[in-house]
Design an enzyme around this catalytic site. Structure first.
Site, PDB file in Angstrom:
ATOM      1  N   CYS A 194     -14.456  25.234 -10.310  1.00  0.00           N
ATOM      2  CA  CYS A 194     -14.694  23.991 -11.045  1.00  0.00           C
ATOM      3  C   CYS A 194     -13.535  23.027 -10.840  1.00  0.00           C
ATOM      4  O   CYS A 194     -12.406  23.451 -10.651  1.00  0.00           O
ATOM      5  CB  CYS A 194     -14.866  24.312 -12.534  1.00  0.00           C
ATOM      6  SG  CYS A 194     -15.085  22.866 -13.569  1.00  0.00           S
ATOM      7  N   HIS A 207     -10.861  29.166 -15.550  1.00  0.00           N
ATOM      8  CA  HIS A 207     -11.279  30.152 -14.552  1.00  0.00           C
ATOM      9  C   HIS A 207     -10.067  30.912 -14.014  1.00  0.00           C
ATOM     10  O   HIS A 207     -10.127  32.129 -13.791  1.00  0.00           O
ATOM     11  CB  HIS A 207     -12.007  29.456 -13.404  1.00  0.00           C
ATOM     12  CG  HIS A 207     -13.405  29.048 -13.740  1.00  0.00           C
ATOM     13  ND1 HIS A 207     -14.426  29.954 -13.900  1.00  0.00           N
ATOM     14  CD2 HIS A 207     -13.956  27.827 -13.944  1.00  0.00           C
ATOM     15  CE1 HIS A 207     -15.548  29.313 -14.181  1.00  0.00           C
ATOM     16  NE2 HIS A 207     -15.279  28.020 -14.230  1.00  0.00           N
ATOM     17  N   CYS A 243     -19.759  24.736 -10.875  1.00  0.00           N
ATOM     18  CA  CYS A 243     -19.526  26.133 -10.543  1.00  0.00           C
ATOM     19  C   CYS A 243     -20.417  26.464  -9.348  1.00  0.00           C
ATOM     20  O   CYS A 243     -20.896  27.579  -9.197  1.00  0.00           O
ATOM     21  CB  CYS A 243     -19.844  27.033 -11.733  1.00  0.00           C
ATOM     22  SG  CYS A 243     -18.878  26.610 -13.175  1.00  0.00           S
ATOM     23  N   SER A 251     -22.091  27.165 -18.360  1.00  0.00           N
ATOM     24  CA  SER A 251     -23.269  26.409 -17.956  1.00  0.00           C
ATOM     25  C   SER A 251     -24.323  27.295 -17.300  1.00  0.00           C
ATOM     26  O   SER A 251     -25.465  26.862 -17.124  1.00  0.00           O
ATOM     27  CB  SER A 251     -22.876  25.258 -17.011  1.00  0.00           C
ATOM     28  OG  SER A 251     -22.160  24.270 -17.726  1.00  0.00           O
ATOM     29  N   ARG A 281     -16.755  24.675 -22.473  1.00  0.00           N
ATOM     30  CA  ARG A 281     -18.211  24.631 -22.613  1.00  0.00           C
ATOM     31  C   ARG A 281     -18.818  25.925 -23.132  1.00  0.00           C
ATOM     32  O   ARG A 281     -20.030  26.006 -23.309  1.00  0.00           O
ATOM     33  CB  ARG A 281     -18.839  24.273 -21.265  1.00  0.00           C
ATOM     34  CG  ARG A 281     -18.540  22.861 -20.847  1.00  0.00           C
ATOM     35  CD  ARG A 281     -18.618  22.663 -19.337  1.00  0.00           C
ATOM     36  NE  ARG A 281     -18.159  21.326 -18.990  1.00  0.00           N
ATOM     37  CZ  ARG A 281     -16.876  20.986 -18.842  1.00  0.00           C
ATOM     38  NH1 ARG A 281     -15.931  21.903 -19.011  1.00  0.00           N
ATOM     39  NH2 ARG A 281     -16.529  19.768 -18.537  1.00  0.00           N
ATOM     40  N   CYS A 314     -12.486  22.516 -15.569  1.00  0.00           N
ATOM     41  CA  CYS A 314     -11.854  23.604 -16.331  1.00  0.00           C
ATOM     42  C   CYS A 314     -11.228  24.617 -15.382  1.00  0.00           C
ATOM     43  O   CYS A 314     -11.461  25.832 -15.469  1.00  0.00           O
ATOM     44  CB  CYS A 314     -12.859  24.261 -17.274  1.00  0.00           C
ATOM     45  SG  CYS A 314     -14.504  24.493 -16.587  1.00  0.00           S
ATOM     46  N   GLU A 355     -20.409  17.248 -14.311  1.00  0.00           N
ATOM     47  CA  GLU A 355     -19.791  17.892 -13.160  1.00  0.00           C
ATOM     48  C   GLU A 355     -20.888  18.670 -12.439  1.00  0.00           C
ATOM     49  O   GLU A 355     -21.568  19.501 -13.033  1.00  0.00           O
ATOM     50  CB  GLU A 355     -18.678  18.850 -13.614  1.00  0.00           C
ATOM     51  CG  GLU A 355     -17.286  18.317 -13.410  1.00  0.00           C
ATOM     52  CD  GLU A 355     -16.876  18.336 -11.941  1.00  0.00           C
ATOM     53  OE1 GLU A 355     -15.740  17.918 -11.652  1.00  0.00           O
ATOM     54  OE2 GLU A 355     -17.669  18.765 -11.089  1.00  0.00           O
ATOM     55  N   CYS A 407     -21.493  21.516 -16.723  1.00  0.00           N
ATOM     56  CA  CYS A 407     -20.503  21.677 -15.653  1.00  0.00           C
ATOM     57  C   CYS A 407     -21.148  22.529 -14.573  1.00  0.00           C
ATOM     58  O   CYS A 407     -20.903  23.727 -14.469  1.00  0.00           O
ATOM     59  CB  CYS A 407     -19.226  22.317 -16.169  1.00  0.00           C
ATOM     60  SG  CYS A 407     -17.860  22.211 -14.993  1.00  0.00           S
TER      61      CYS A 407
END
Length: 613
Positions: free
Chosen positions: A79, A86, A590, A543, A520, A82, A31, A587
């Site tokens: 994102c 968030h 973000c 991340s 993650r 996920c 991502e 990911c």
């Protein structure tokens, strides 16, 4: 310098010492937008590496001066994967600021929503993003279906179960599809891979098992998404969590809805136990030599340009871990509750001691990130997000390189007490195991006993991937108990889902944080509220911890550390780089686009549609 062109957006250059400078951009099957630069010596060993996010992330500035009760709906757009995590973390930050404790039903429902997201995310990551780093699609066309069925039975037996796909006929049907695609030259999503690379270790039969489960998993993941949507309202971007509790009142009251969730969970758990776990045992054994070869491992929280011995193997990296903990198991308050996934910090690979998490030691540095800064790492409560893009180093060879001595990423550099740490499933499993958590110790212990592998195997690229599978089974089993608890609670007449509060009274001047675990790793949202509006907001995502650039004193990030010491079979096909980076499940989404409201063109990006996957 002579240029060597690779596939999948990669290119190499060789200097006078024989060292190759590799650029992998973009990293695919993730991502977001990620670039890796690495230096490989004459022995094909990575001696230096840099990780860079190439898109700006600016949600923190978007939520300023907004009603804090609406922040979750915006931050979930950080994102596309996920989203719910968030969403929940932002709402928990506001609840912490308002000193609001949610009801029992809301706590359980949130656990079920997050658990569904974790299981779905881990499953999709392994099969549809990461598995092709282990599984050679073309090799599967040479497999014997009868032997494949016996191989599947062997690994299922090691996992203590029966194979999800058992018949030779089923494997033959799947193989015929792949053979047909290959002969017609239209592999589709499997096209342009590094098939035949010496970095692949599985036999043709094992590769066919992996392909079969990959394809079957496309159908299974739909059920996981339904599970997430049952209480969340929809997936992605659930909408049933609000400050004070949840809104899915009728779902809690209706026994049929809970029963449907339980049925979907049973189907999901069946695939996890009979396909996912056996595949991990199979891959773990095939790549065991690489996973336990400490000569391929880098250890240290500060980059010194040299290799050091670690307790793990290839891809081990920092060997320092952090977890905020997650899944509240009682109603004693958000930060006082017992946790299904424990919190803690392990430093420098010393699993004999787990440090208690100290939130005040969390900071972000921008020395090597494209942001303005004060010159000192900042705690998220006082953090800033002010872009300062300094560009790339354009050289005479026609390529642009990261300015690694200065700023080179849109990701900040998080630090814990001035150190870099790794977050994610491996961190959670190692910390729980080191703390003697009964549940984690059982699941990790079972994996090591059944596989016959030493605990050191966990500290590697393969171990990071195995930890995610171990956690998936553990959370799936945990959700079974939580769903039963919710059904029992509702049957006993407790239908409370929300705690009321006086917004005008509690929102004048306050601050709060929502700190728990995303798929993650450690995810924290910090919010400062003044006169009922958001005055500052910072999100430090998993991340960011793992993919961040160097720290203020040269502290090396988790991605970068994991690559140093890794041997690459073919520098023009850097499979090992991609496999190790994928083991973190990047990911980088973000990040959001930089926009000029006057319509001015800021930059042009060219995407190569022929790049793999």
């Amino acid at each position: 310098m002579s240029k060597l062109h690779g596939k999948d957006g990669n290119f190499h250059q060789t200097d006078s010492n024989g060292n190759k400078h590799i650029i992998v951009d973009p990293i695919t099957r993730i991502e977001g937008h990620l670039r890796i630069e690495a230096v490989i010596d004459k022995d094909n060993t990575i001696i230096d590496a840099w990780s860079s996010s190439t898109m700006f992330r600016g949600i923190e500035t978007i939520v300023k001066n907004r009603d804090p009760r609406d922040v979750g709906l915006m931050t979930m757009r950080i994102c596309g994967v996920c989203t719910g995590t968030h969403y929940q973390r932002s709402i928990e930050a506001v609840e912490d600021a308002f000193d609001v404790t949610i009801p029992k039903n809301a706590r359980i429902v949130r656990n079920l929503i997050q658990g569904s997201l974790q299981v779905h995310d881990h499953f999709v990551h392994f099969y549809h993003l990461h598995a092709l780093d282990f599984v050679d699609i073309i090799s599967a066309t040479k497999a014997d279906p009868v032997k494949t069925a016996k191989e599947a039975e062997k690994w299922a037996k090691i996992a203590g179960t029966t194979p999800y796909i058992a018949g030779a006929t089923d494997f033959k049907d799947i193989q015929d599809r792949i053979v047909k695609f290959a002969k017609e030259g239209r592999l589709g999503i499997f096209g342009n891979g590094y098939w035949g690379n010496k970095g692949y270790k599985l036999t043709p039969e094992q590769n066919l098992i992996g392909v079969a489960h990959y394809l079957k998993g496309l159908d299974v993941q739909r059920r996981m998404s339904k599970m997430h949507a049952l209480f969340g309202g929809k997936s992605p971007h659930p909408q049933s969590i609000v400050v004070g509790g949840v809104t899915c009142v009728q779902d809690i009251q209706n026994p049929a809805r809970i029963a449907l969730f339980q049925e979907l969970l049973r189907e999901t758990t069946d695939f996890v136990k009979r396909a996912y776990l056996p595949d991990i045992y199979m891959a773990g054994t095939a790549y065991a030599e690489e996973a336990t070869d400490s000569s391929q491992s880098f250890h240290g929280t500060k980059h010194k340009g040299t290799l050091g011995k670690a307790i793990g193997g290839s891809g081990g990296g920092l060997l320092s871990f952090m977890s905020y903990g997650d899944f509240r198991l009682d109603d004693t308050g958000f930060y006082n509750s017992a946790l299904f996934l424990p919190a803690g910090v392990i430093l420098d690979g010393d699993i004999s001691k787990v440090h208690e998490l100290d939130e005040d030691k969390i900071t972000e540095d921008v020395t090597h990130a494209w942001f303005e800064g004060t010159g000192e790492p900042e705690h998220p409560y006082v953090g800033t997000t002010i872009p300062e893009y300094t560009g790339l180093d354009k050289k005479d060879d026609g390529y642009a390189y990261l300015k690694t001595e200065g700023k080179y990423s849109w990701i900040k550099s998080p630090l814990y007490d001035g150190r870099k740490v790794e977050v994610g499933p491996l961190a959670r499993m190692v910390i729980g195991y080191a703390k003697g958590d009964k549940v984690i110790t059982k699941y990790v212990g079972d994996f090591l006993k059944r596989s016959g592998l030493p605990i050191s195997v966990l500290f590697s690229t393969v171990g990071r991937t195995a930890a995610r599978a171990i956690e998936t089974e553990m959370i799936a089993d945990g959700m079974k108990e939580w769903a039963s608890e919710l059904a029992k609670n509702a049957a006993n007449g407790d239908l409370s889902t929300w705690t009321s509060f006086d917004f005008d009274e509690v929102s004048k001047d306050c601050k709060g944080r929502g700190m728990a675990e995303a798929p993650r790793g450690a995810l924290g949202h910090w919010i400062v509220i003044k006169d009922g509006l958001v005055s500052n907001f910072q999100a430090v995502v998993p991340s960011t911890w793992n993919a961040g650039p160097r720290g203020p004193n040269g502290e090396i990030g988790a991605y970068e550390a994991s690559l140093i010491g890794t041997k690459v079979a073919n520098p023009e096909e850097p499979l090992e780089i991609i496999r190790t980076v994928h083991s973190f499940d990047p990911c980088i989404a973000c990040a959001v686009h930089v926009m000029d409201t006057n319509g001015k063109e800021l930059a042009v990006y060219k995407v190569d549609p022929t790049s793999a996957f």
